[in-house]
Design an enzyme around this catalytic site. Structure first.
Site, PDB file in Angstrom:
ATOM      1  N   ARG A  74      70.529  32.245  49.916  1.00  0.00           N
ATOM      2  CA  ARG A  74      69.077  32.096  50.038  1.00  0.00           C
ATOM      3  C   ARG A  74      68.803  32.165  51.534  1.00  0.00           C
ATOM      4  NH1 ARG A  74      70.038  28.368  45.626  1.00  0.00           N
ATOM      5  NH2 ARG A  74      69.259  29.426  43.790  1.00  0.00           N
ATOM      6  N   ASP A 105      63.333  36.517  40.571  1.00  0.00           N
ATOM      7  CA  ASP A 105      61.985  37.010  40.902  1.00  0.00           C
ATOM      8  C   ASP A 105      61.630  36.798  42.370  1.00  0.00           C
ATOM      9  OD1 ASP A 105      61.799  34.322  40.511  1.00  0.00           O
ATOM     10  OD2 ASP A 105      59.912  34.375  39.392  1.00  0.00           O
ATOM     11  N   ASP A 152      69.416  32.604  33.444  1.00  0.00           N
ATOM     12  CA  ASP A 152      68.304  31.884  32.797  1.00  0.00           C
ATOM     13  C   ASP A 152      67.505  32.717  31.786  1.00  0.00           C
ATOM     14  OD1 ASP A 152      69.044  29.848  34.487  1.00  0.00           O
ATOM     15  OD2 ASP A 152      67.487  30.265  35.971  1.00  0.00           O
ATOM     16  N   ARG A 196      66.761  26.324  34.443  1.00  0.00           N
ATOM     17  CA  ARG A 196      65.617  25.983  35.302  1.00  0.00           C
ATOM     18  C   ARG A 196      64.388  25.663  34.447  1.00  0.00           C
ATOM     19  NH1 ARG A 196      65.754  27.188  41.013  1.00  0.00           N
ATOM     20  NH2 ARG A 196      67.463  28.621  40.621  1.00  0.00           N
ATOM     21  N   GLN A 286      78.586  27.139  33.476  1.00  0.00           N
ATOM     22  CA  GLN A 286      77.797  28.133  32.736  1.00  0.00           C
ATOM     23  C   GLN A 286      77.588  29.423  33.523  1.00  0.00           C
ATOM     24  OE1 GLN A 286      74.249  25.790  30.806  1.00  0.00           O
ATOM     25  NE2 GLN A 286      75.083  24.590  32.480  1.00  0.00           N
ATOM     26  N   ARG A 287      77.675  29.310  34.839  1.00  0.00           N
ATOM     27  CA  ARG A 287      77.341  30.456  35.689  1.00  0.00           C
ATOM     28  C   ARG A 287      78.576  31.177  36.220  1.00  0.00           C
ATOM     29  NH1 ARG A 287      73.084  28.826  40.137  1.00  0.00           N
ATOM     30  NH2 ARG A 287      74.574  29.566  41.668  1.00  0.00           N
TER      31      ARG A 287
HETATM   32  O1  F6P Z   1      68.877  30.209  38.211  1.00  0.00           O
HETATM   33  C1  F6P Z   1      70.188  29.934  37.852  1.00  0.00           C
HETATM   34  C2  F6P Z   1      70.480  28.459  37.932  1.00  0.00           C
HETATM   35  O2  F6P Z   1      71.830  28.252  37.572  1.00  0.00           O
HETATM   36  C3  F6P Z   1      69.568  27.565  37.102  1.00  0.00           C
HETATM   37  O3  F6P Z   1      69.891  27.564  35.746  1.00  0.00           O
HETATM   38  C4  F6P Z   1      69.730  26.240  37.807  1.00  0.00           C
HETATM   39  O4  F6P Z   1      68.568  25.454  37.662  1.00  0.00           O
HETATM   40  C5  F6P Z   1      69.922  26.629  39.242  1.00  0.00           C
HETATM   41  O5  F6P Z   1      70.319  27.993  39.257  1.00  0.00           O
HETATM   42  C6  F6P Z   1      70.935  25.815  40.002  1.00  0.00           C
HETATM   43  O6  F6P Z   1      70.876  26.173  41.339  1.00  0.00           O
HETATM   44  P1  F6P Z   1      72.019  25.841  42.393  1.00  0.00           P
HETATM   45  O7  F6P Z   1      73.200  26.712  42.081  1.00  0.00           O
HETATM   46  O8  F6P Z   1      71.412  26.163  43.699  1.00  0.00           O
HETATM   47  O9  F6P Z   1      72.366  24.396  42.210  1.00  0.00           O
END
Ligand code: F6P
Length: 363
Positions: A74, A105, A152, A196, A286-287
């Site tokens: 970011r 977005d 998401d 989110r 999850q990511r």
């Molecule tokens: O947008 C993807 C996401 O994993 C959301 O589901 C979650 O709210 C957010 O990013 C978490 O952000 P970070 O990785 O900055 O903690």
């Protein structure tokens, strides 16, 4: 050949590498000089080693990897015009006038703003002697194609964003694992899932795991949800079910817009039913990890389409976002989709749930 660069921005997601790979290979195939921009907009602002030429082999053996091999960040600096000026200079210096942005977005909106400012940025760079008049003429137009990388599935215009399917797999697997231990001990589990302000991951995994109850942001439960929840759980137990699963989206809220947290739900269950209740917050599991076959193919198709869109673009062509419609990769006007996505958030903020659900449905 034309200068084309690809970068990933914002939160990562599974399948981004497949998209990067497709952009690089399609770009090279069509005769472009393709660059990686590392670390998202930050790399564009900083330049130097962050912008490197990509080769056919530099994207070998990445399709199966989670995350993004070119990094993501970011970037505060790009939000300022001075940051975008540096970024423009770095692109012109390398002859890059085509950008593929893979992000959420916010990242796509930033790209669109950059494009709308492009000619004034080049004017300023000429005036301050940082680029030549010839460069200004040669690189007068910037083209942008976006793709949405996010677990998401919160972007209007596409049926699926890159990463959502893999996250669904991961969550489903995790709930399956929880269900077996819950069964042994006759426990109730509350699973908090990401998303989110979007309830997509929660709704779909509630279906795939036979959950008893689900809380999502777009459709807050009735005010008497504690009673309804408890009677549902009791009813399931009375028919012989040995466990209960409740899914709570991380953005879940009640009718007043107050968060419904996993802990709040746990207290309701324990106080009213005295069930042995545990919370599992899945978090970034999850990511991460390998992308599903669907996300690999999605990334490939979208990446190839994005490059073709750029190669066909004229100075008048609107910036596009490559989306999935049915089973087709299509190009949609980027800002229209961003505006629709923002309208959902706005509807939720003003507690217009009906509208929020409707707008989501159209996405
Ligand atoms: O947008 C993807 C996401 O994993 C959301 O589901 C979650 O709210 C957010 O990013 C978490 O952000 P970070 O990785 O900055 O903690």
């Amino acid at each position: 050949g034309k200068g084309l660069a690809v970068f990933t921005s914002g939160g990562d997601s599974q399948g981004m590498n497949a998209a990067v790979r497709a952009v690089v290979r399609m770009g090279i195939y069509l005769g472009c000089k393709v660059f990686f921009i590392k670390e998202g907009y930050q790399g564009m602002v900083d330049g130097g080693d962050n912008i490197v030429e990509a080769t056919w082999s530099s994207v070998s053996s990445i399709i199966h990897k989670g995350g993004t091999i070119i990094g993501s960040a970011r970037c505060q600096e790009f939000r300022e015009r001075s940051g975008r000026l540096k970024a423009a200079k770095n692109l012109v210096a390398r002859g890059i006038t085509n950008l593929v942005v893979i992000g959420g977005d916010g990242s796509l909106t930033g790209a669109n703003l950059f494009r709308s400012e492009w000619s004034s940025l080049l004017d300023e760079l000429v005036q301050s002697g940082q680029i030549t008049k010839e460069q200004q003429t040669k690189f007068a137009h910037l083209h942008i194609a976006g793709m949405v990388g996010s677990i998401d599935n919160d972007f209007c215009g596409t049926d699926m964003t890159i990463g959502t399917d893999s996250a669904l797999h991961r969550i489903t697997e995790a709930i399956d694992a929880i269900a077996s231990t819950a069964y042994s001990h006759q426990r109730t589990f509350i699973m908090e899932v990401m998303g989110r302000h979007c309830g997509y991951l929660a709704i779909v995994t509630a279906l795939t795991s036979e959950a008893d109850y689900v809380f999502v942001p777009e459709m807050p439960p009735p005010r008497d949800w504690p009673t309804k929840l408890c009677s549902k759980l009791e009813q399931e137990r009375s028919t012989g079910q040995r466990l209960n699963i409740i899914i709570v989206a991380e953005g879940a809220i009640d009718q007043d817009g107050e968060p419904i947290t996993a802990e709040k739900v746990r207290q309701v269950v324990v106080e009213n039913l005295q069930q042995d209740t545990r919370i599992t917050v899945l978090g970034h599991v999850q990511r991460g990890g390998n992308p599903s076959a669907f996300d690999r193919v999605l990334g490939c198709r979208m990446g190839a389409e994005a490059v073709m869109a750029l190669m066909e673009a004229t100075p008048e062509t609107e910036s596009c976002v490559v989306s999935l419609d049915g089973n087709q990769a299509v190009r949609l006007p980027l800002m229209e989709c961003v505006e629709k996505t923002k309208a959902v958030t706005k509807a939720m903020a003003s507690k217009d749930w009906e509208n929020a659900v409707q707008l989501r449905g159209k996405s």
